[in-house]
Design an enzyme around this catalytic site. Structure first.
Site, PDB file in Angstrom:
ATOM      1  N   HIS A   1      12.712 -16.706 -33.711  1.00  0.00           N
ATOM      2  CA  HIS A   1      12.807 -18.141 -33.976  1.00  0.00           C
ATOM      3  C   HIS A   1      12.654 -18.463 -35.460  1.00  0.00           C
ATOM      4  O   HIS A   1      12.950 -19.588 -35.884  1.00  0.00           O
ATOM      5  CB  HIS A   1      11.733 -18.887 -33.178  1.00  0.00           C
ATOM      6  CG  HIS A   1      12.182 -20.209 -32.659  1.00  0.00           C
ATOM      7  ND1 HIS A   1      13.164 -20.956 -33.271  1.00  0.00           N
ATOM      8  CD2 HIS A   1      11.776 -20.942 -31.583  1.00  0.00           C
ATOM      9  CE1 HIS A   1      13.347 -22.084 -32.597  1.00  0.00           C
ATOM     10  NE2 HIS A   1      12.514 -22.094 -31.568  1.00  0.00           N
TER      11      HIS A   1
ATOM     12  N   ASP B   1      17.717 -20.806 -34.638  1.00  0.00           N
ATOM     13  CA  ASP B   1      17.276 -22.049 -34.005  1.00  0.00           C
ATOM     14  C   ASP B   1      17.589 -22.020 -32.515  1.00  0.00           C
ATOM     15  O   ASP B   1      18.551 -21.370 -32.074  1.00  0.00           O
ATOM     16  CB  ASP B   1      17.962 -23.253 -34.658  1.00  0.00           C
ATOM     17  CG  ASP B   1      17.528 -23.452 -36.103  1.00  0.00           C
ATOM     18  OD1 ASP B   1      16.386 -23.072 -36.429  1.00  0.00           O
ATOM     19  OD2 ASP B   1      18.331 -23.989 -36.892  1.00  0.00           O
TER      20      ASP B   1
END
Length: 423
Positions: free
Chosen positions: A395, A399
């Site tokens: 992450h 995204d």
């Protein structure tokens, strides 16, 4: 007669210490020139250490699992002639990389690493009788054979060093009548035995990599359901028509093709992240890591330039790489350099999984089991072949929206397989 001392060789690449993984000789053994005496492991590969001389093993310089410095004493050998020669042999890279990857560790009783093990008379290690309550010494392979045969190893006499039970001992025990062997009948009884297995070699490297990945990577996972009815029909049709001449296709080459096509629109996912230098490298080439479970643990051979291979070419290379990894024959180059990883447990795939990102990559796609399920299409209940993709992403780099859109793109390609081959 003289003594020949072999020191731990310099493996190269600036490595100052290595892990001793496995001995192939013991004190008292007669060995030949160029015979492999031990396996050692660096951060990148398992390396075989050959003996440059023939003679009799006098002493071993460490225990499996011990980290040894380059230049430290590895083994002493009694040789013809004057001896007193210190030698640093040329290490031979074994065809087994270290991470994600080496020799299977053998259970040891709580043994403290010693400077070296030696017999005062330079004879082979004596057979030590096991006392009642002592844990029998045996390799994992011997223990598995005994477990499969329903044999308690405490009843088996070991003829190896320190009373270790060898395959030959198990064969001799199994050839005896059950009553003569003293085997107790199976029943509902309490078990008080336990086994301590040193975390060494490949298992240590896997543990380190998994721990590092979970500690450093901000994992998030995304699961998508896919209707693979049309894809499975196409696969079976191609196998029926071309399987005999070109080889049978599994789902993996189709999944690889779907990744290649989808990644064209998501270059941020075909990437590696150097979090120390704070640099993301987006790769044009698609090098797909194929997570493969072998007898020694998890390995990830790499299908290079998947974007340039045809369906059958990629299928053949996947099969070759997987077989090489399972048989510990994959080279160091074949197990490094992936830009994205594909992992599948096949029929054991379950419904959902949360795979660990293979750092420094930023994405791993997991394939779950294909099952027939009733689904609603145009208001009608029909039976379709369904399969989940369980994927994990870093992450810090990817995204959530991009990850979801990427997997949705893969889903669309697999549900409409003709699109896989439209440029």
């Amino acid at each position: 007669m003289g003594t020949h001392v072999i020191k731990m060789p310099d493996i190269g690449e600036g490595i100052a210490q290595v892990e001793l993984v496995e001995w192939f000789v013991k004190v008292g053994d007669i060995i030949a020139e160029d015979q492999v005496v031990a396996d050692v492991m660096t951060d990148k590969a398992t390396v075989e250490i050959p003996s440059p001389v023939s003679g009799k093993v006098l002493a071993l310089g460490g225990q499996p699992g011990e980290v040894m410095a380059v230049g430290s004493e590895l083994i002493r050998i009694e040789v013809e002639g004057s001896g007193n020669h210190v030698d640093v042999p040329q290490a031979k890279p074994a065809e087994v990389p270290a991470a994600p990857v080496a020799a299977k560790p053998e259970p040891q009783k709580d043994v403290k690493p010693a400077a070296y093990q030696a017999s005062a008379s330079h004879e082979a290690a004596p057979i030590v009788p096991r006392q009642p309550g002592d844990k029998p010494l045996a390799s994992p392979a011997v223990r598995k054979r005994a477990l499969d045969a329903g044999i308690e190893l405490r009843y088996v006499h070991g003829s190896g060093p320190a009373g270790r039970i060898l395959h030959e001992d198990l064969d001799a025990f199994m050839s005896k009548p059950q009553s003569a062997a003293g085997q107790t009948p199976n029943g509902y009884a309490r078990r008080t035995d336990s086994e301590q297995v040193p975390v060494i070699g490949l298992r240590r490297k896997i543990a380190q990599r998994m721990q590092d990945a979970k500690r450093r990577v901000a994992h998030f996972s995304y699961v998508e359901e896919i209707d693979v009815t049309a894809l499975e029909a196409l696969r079976q049709q191609l196998n029926s028509k071309h399987g005999d001449s070109r080889g049978k296709l599994t789902l993996l080459p189709f999944l690889v093709r779907a990744l290649v096509v989808a990644l064209r629109d998501f270059p941020q996912i075909n990437a590696t992240y150097d979090d120390e230098a704070q640099i993301i490298t987006r790769h044009g080439a698609v090098h797909v890591g194929i997570a493969t479970q072998g007898d020694n643990g998890l390995m990830v051979p790499v299908l290079r330039h998947a974007e340039a291979g045809s369906l059958w070419a990629n299928a053949g290379e996947i099969s070759r790489l997987a077989n090489a990894a399972r048989n510990n024959k994959a080279s160091r180059e074949e197990l490094s350099g992936s830009t994205i990883t594909l992992t599948s447990l096949g029929a054991l795939g379950g419904i959902v999984s949360t795979p660990v990102v293979n750092t420094p990559e930023v994405a791993i796609v997991g394939v779950n089991r294909m099952v027939e399920r009733p689904v609603v299409i145009d208001g009608q209940i029909v039976v379709r072949k369904m399969m989940n993709l369980s994927s994990s992403f870093d992450h810090r780099v990817v995204d959530g929206m991009d990850a979801a859109l990427f997997i949705q793109a893969v889903r669309g390609l697999l549900e409409q397989p003709a699109c896989l081959f439209v440029e």
